[in-house]
Design a protein around this motif. Structure first.
Motif, mmCIF file in Angstrom:
data_model
loop_
_atom_site.group_PDB
_atom_site.id
_atom_site.type_symbol
_atom_site.label_atom_id
_atom_site.label_comp_id
_atom_site.label_asym_id
_atom_site.label_seq_id
_atom_site.Cartn_x
_atom_site.Cartn_y
_atom_site.Cartn_z
ATOM 1 N N ARG A 177 8.186 -3.358 -7.298
ATOM 2 C CA ARG A 177 7.930 -4.781 -7.549
ATOM 3 C C ARG A 177 8.333 -5.659 -6.365
ATOM 4 N N ALA A 178 9.330 -5.236 -5.586
ATOM 5 C CA ALA A 178 9.721 -6.008 -4.404
ATOM 6 C C ALA A 178 8.660 -5.927 -3.317
ATOM 7 N N SER A 179 7.774 -4.906 -3.425
ATOM 8 C CA SER A 179 6.691 -4.759 -2.451
ATOM 9 C C SER A 179 5.376 -5.311 -2.995
ATOM 10 N N GLY A 180 5.430 -6.041 -4.072
ATOM 11 C CA GLY A 180 4.228 -6.686 -4.600
ATOM 12 C C GLY A 180 3.441 -5.874 -5.602
ATOM 13 N N VAL A 181 3.965 -4.701 -6.005
ATOM 14 C CA VAL A 181 3.256 -3.893 -7.009
ATOM 15 C C VAL A 181 3.728 -4.341 -8.399
ATOM 16 N N ASP A 182 2.842 -4.964 -9.132
ATOM 17 C CA ASP A 182 3.203 -5.511 -10.447
ATOM 18 C C ASP A 182 3.126 -4.382 -11.477
ATOM 19 N N TYR A 183 4.153 -3.554 -11.512
ATOM 20 C CA TYR A 183 4.147 -2.379 -12.393
ATOM 21 C C TYR A 183 5.469 -2.352 -13.140
ATOM 22 N N ASP A 184 5.414 -2.739 -14.390
ATOM 23 C CA ASP A 184 6.619 -2.765 -15.227
ATOM 24 C C ASP A 184 6.188 -2.291 -16.610
ATOM 25 N N VAL A 185 6.762 -1.187 -17.060
ATOM 26 C CA VAL A 185 6.324 -0.597 -18.332
ATOM 27 C C VAL A 185 6.557 -1.569 -19.485
ATOM 28 N N ARG A 186 7.519 -2.468 -19.338
ATOM 29 C CA ARG A 186 7.806 -3.415 -20.428
ATOM 30 C C ARG A 186 6.640 -4.363 -20.668
ATOM 31 N N SER A 187 5.799 -4.557 -19.654
ATOM 32 C CA SER A 187 4.712 -5.521 -19.834
ATOM 33 C C SER A 187 3.449 -4.871 -20.391
ATOM 34 N N THR A 188 3.467 -3.534 -20.541
ATOM 35 C CA THR A 188 2.258 -2.877 -21.041
ATOM 36 C C THR A 188 2.032 -3.208 -22.515
ATOM 37 N N GLN B 290 0.828 -1.208 0.000
ATOM 38 C CA GLN B 290 0.000 0.000 0.000
ATOM 39 C C GLN B 290 0.864 1.261 0.000
ATOM 40 N N GLN B 291 1.932 1.239 0.813
ATOM 41 C CA GLN B 291 2.829 2.407 0.845
ATOM 42 C C GLN B 291 3.492 2.610 -0.517
ATOM 43 N N ALA B 292 3.923 1.501 -1.114
ATOM 44 C CA ALA B 292 4.586 1.594 -2.424
ATOM 45 C C ALA B 292 3.633 2.182 -3.460
ATOM 46 N N SER C 239 14.623 -8.225 -0.487
ATOM 47 C CA SER C 239 13.733 -8.489 -1.638
ATOM 48 C C SER C 239 14.030 -7.548 -2.795
ATOM 49 N N ARG C 240 14.343 -6.289 -2.482
ATOM 50 C CA ARG C 240 14.652 -5.328 -3.552
ATOM 51 C C ARG C 240 15.902 -5.783 -4.319
ATOM 52 N N MET C 241 16.884 -6.277 -3.572
ATOM 53 C CA MET C 241 18.100 -6.728 -4.249
ATOM 54 C C MET C 241 17.847 -8.043 -5.000
ATOM 55 N N MET C 242 17.032 -8.921 -4.431
ATOM 56 C CA MET C 242 16.733 -10.190 -5.112
ATOM 57 C C MET C 242 15.918 -9.956 -6.378
ATOM 58 N N LEU D 19 8.739 -10.051 -27.524
ATOM 59 C CA LEU D 19 9.529 -11.015 -26.753
ATOM 60 C C LEU D 19 8.647 -11.933 -25.910
ATOM 61 N N LYS D 20 8.965 -13.230 -25.991
ATOM 62 C CA LYS D 20 8.206 -14.205 -25.188
ATOM 63 C C LYS D 20 8.894 -14.461 -23.853
ATOM 64 N N SER D 21 10.189 -14.114 -23.787
ATOM 65 C CA SER D 21 10.955 -14.456 -22.580
ATOM 66 C C SER D 21 10.766 -13.453 -21.451
ATOM 67 N N PHE D 22 10.049 -12.357 -21.726
ATOM 68 C CA PHE D 22 9.899 -11.358 -20.679
ATOM 69 C C PHE D 22 8.800 -11.727 -19.693
ATOM 70 N N LYS D 23 9.145 -11.655 -18.428
ATOM 71 C CA LYS D 23 8.173 -11.874 -17.361
ATOM 72 C C LYS D 23 8.556 -10.960 -16.208
ATOM 73 N N PRO D 24 7.657 -10.070 -15.754
ATOM 74 C CA PRO D 24 8.047 -9.167 -14.658
ATOM 75 C C PRO D 24 8.380 -9.948 -13.383
ATOM 76 N N VAL D 25 9.413 -9.496 -12.689
ATOM 77 C CA VAL D 25 9.793 -10.129 -11.421
ATOM 78 C C VAL D 25 9.093 -9.371 -10.301
ATOM 79 N N VAL D 26 8.232 -10.052 -9.590
ATOM 80 C CA VAL D 26 7.499 -9.420 -8.491
ATOM 81 C C VAL D 26 7.708 -10.252 -7.230
ATOM 82 N N ARG D 27 8.046 -9.599 -6.131
ATOM 83 C CA ARG D 27 8.194 -10.274 -4.844
ATOM 84 C C ARG D 27 7.240 -9.622 -3.849
#
Lengths: 134, 362
Positions: free
Chosen positions: B218-229, B205-207, B255-258, B240-248
């Motif tokens: 994305r490390a806080s669970g916000v699935d927001y990546d401009v590449r996936s739009t 929520q804070q993020a 988590s941010r570093m991972m 690209l088929k190999s792109f998948k956003p990394v969300v933790r």
């Protein structure tokens, strides 16, 4: 390019911003654009994969109310608008440290406040009469 | 009741390479207040961009030395949208390859700096050694290591021929082993895990409320990546088929570093896929006239969403260029991350947002 754009007036603007909040939109950024005597503020939101703009055009003298009560992330960019355009956003203090002692005022305005007097060129000194060589 | 002490960090401080002022209020060793202040490095780049739109490609690269190509791509794309220009597919793929190469070296750089912030200097050396592989690839492609000058409105300035493709593939193969080592260290090494797990937590929520972007969001669970739009595709990501956003989900510093570590794997796959998709063809299209209109452009830079706004009125000089950099968006979320933390945890928490003040101040 935005998918949707709404032109708001100062009377309808707050309702548009609140509508974005209620819809669960995400504030992305705002861009201020100088129109000499007026300032256009374009708020960009992201909602369900689409980009939406809310545009507000007001005279520089008018207050532009802050939206940080609805979108806290707008705080920095509102303060930057105060610095770079000299916009009036109640509660938003300048923070870029541009103005202190530098004499730079609203650098992104085409017609800067108080610039007319400062920029008036001093009359050029009359050319010295050519001395004939005898 | 503990006495509150003000601890100023920066704008000039040995821990912070770039000038930002963080005014901490601490009670004993616990942070109870924070006021961030930016603007010490303002260079007036937005003002400078009210200039010849053709030269701004090069100027936009100078906003930042780490994500230079990403800035240039965002600017170029904005002008192309105003002018209604569609760059050739090969140019889009080359832009994407460079976007992702820059992501690798940027992530390796910040993982190394994070290691340094917790006193793990050996890992810093290892990361920066591996980063050199990318620096050599970009030098091979563009002739430069920092400012590549690859973009131009309508395409790219240099091609990637078959010989270079082979060299890039061979360099990328080196990362199989290097990333595996790094991944294992970041998951299991006690020095790394104990210093980073559970500190600097930012909730989902804070993020969201504070507008965090990139790996911080994305490390806080916000699935927001401009590449996936899919609504606003940019470069060749839509191919690209190999792109998948990394969300933790945990939202802590580890988590941010991972998130960045896992993105390195994805990025490596994406570059390989792009190389495979390169087909013979032009790398530029002809461009006539001057930008007349306005457009937004967003790209997913290494640190997160990078936004450009461009407005022109059919003249060589632009009316307005607005740049919203990822760190500009990630500084407000620093406040909840740092509240309640120990003073000793301030350097790794601040470093984990991958702050770039050069970008932020422009």
């Amino acid at each position: 390019m935005a998918d949707d754009a709404v032109k708001a007036t100062i009377a309808t603007w707050r309702g548009e911003i609140e509508g974005m909040k209620k819809a669960g939109a995400r504030f992305v950024v705002l861009a201020a654009v100088d129109h000499l005597d007026d300032i256009e503020v374009i708020y960009l939101f992201h909602h369900e994969g689409a980009l939406k703009e809310v545009k507000l055009m007001v005279p520089y003298e008018a207050d532009i109310p802050s939206i940080t009560d609805l979108f806290p992330s707008a705080g920095f960019v509102e303060r930057e608008m105060v610095d770079l355009f000299g916009a009036k956003v109640p509660g938003a203090a300048p923070f870029l440290e541009l103005t202190e002692g530098s004499g730079i005022v609203a650098p992104l305005r085409k017609k800067r406040p108080g610039a007319a007097a400062a920029a008036a060129p001093a009359p050029a000194p009359a050319p010295a009469p050519k001395q004939g060589v005898s | 009741m503990a006495r509150t002490t003000v601890v100023p960090l920066g704008p000039q401080h040995p821990v912070l390479v770039e000038p930002i002022h963080l005014r901490f209020e601490v009670e004993e060793e616990v942070v109870v207040g924070l006021t961030p202040q930016i603007g010490y490095n303002h260079r007036g780049i937005e003002k400078l961009m009210e200039n010849d739109w053709k030269k701004n490609n090069f100027l936009s690269e100078r906003v930042c030395g780490i994500c230079s190509h990403q800035h240039s791509t965002a600017y170029t794309q904005a002008v192309e949208r105003v002018m209604g220009i569609e760059p050739p597919e090969r140019a889009l793929l080359i832009r994407t390859i460079l976007m992702e190469l820059q992501r690798i070296h940027s992530h390796l750089l910040i993982i190394g700096l994070e290691a340094d912030a917790i006193g793990y200097e050996n890992l810093l050396m290892q990361c920066w050694r591996d980063r050199e592989i990318v620096m050599r690839i970009v030098e091979l492609i563009s002739g430069n290591r920092v400012h590549y000058s690859m973009n131009q409105v309508g395409g790219v300035r240099r091609d990637i021929d078959d010989a270079k493709v082979k060299e890039i593939e061979s360099a990328l193969a080196k990362f199989d082993e290097r990333f595996a080592d790094l991944d294992a260290i970041m998951r299991k090494d006690p020095t790394w895990v104990k210093r980073l797990k559970g500190i600097g937590v930012l909730t989902r929520q804070q993020a969201w409320d504070l507008g965090a972007v990139g790996p911080v969001a994305r490390a806080s669970g916000v699935d927001y990546d401009v590449r996936s739009t899919r609504a606003h595709p940019f470069c060749a990501y839509h191919m690209l088929k190999s792109f998948k956003p990394v969300v933790r989900e945990d939202g802590d510093t580890w988590s941010r570093m991972m998130c960045r570590m896992e993105e390195l794997w994805v990025t490596q796959k994406m570059i390989r896929e792009c190389l495979g998709l390169l087909k013979p063809g032009p790398i530029t299209v002809e461009v006539r006239g001057h930008p007349n209109g306005q457009a937004w452009s967003r790209v997913e830079a290494s640190r997160g969403e990078l936004v450009y706004f461009v407005k022109g009125s059919g003249k060589p000089a632009l009316d307005r260029v607005k740049i919203r950099t990822p760190t500009f968006a990630n500084i407000p979320p620093l406040v909840p991350m740092l509240m309640g933390c120990q003073v000793a945890d301030i350097p790794p928490i601040v470093t984990a947002i991958d702050p770039c003040i050069c970008c932020t101040d422009r």
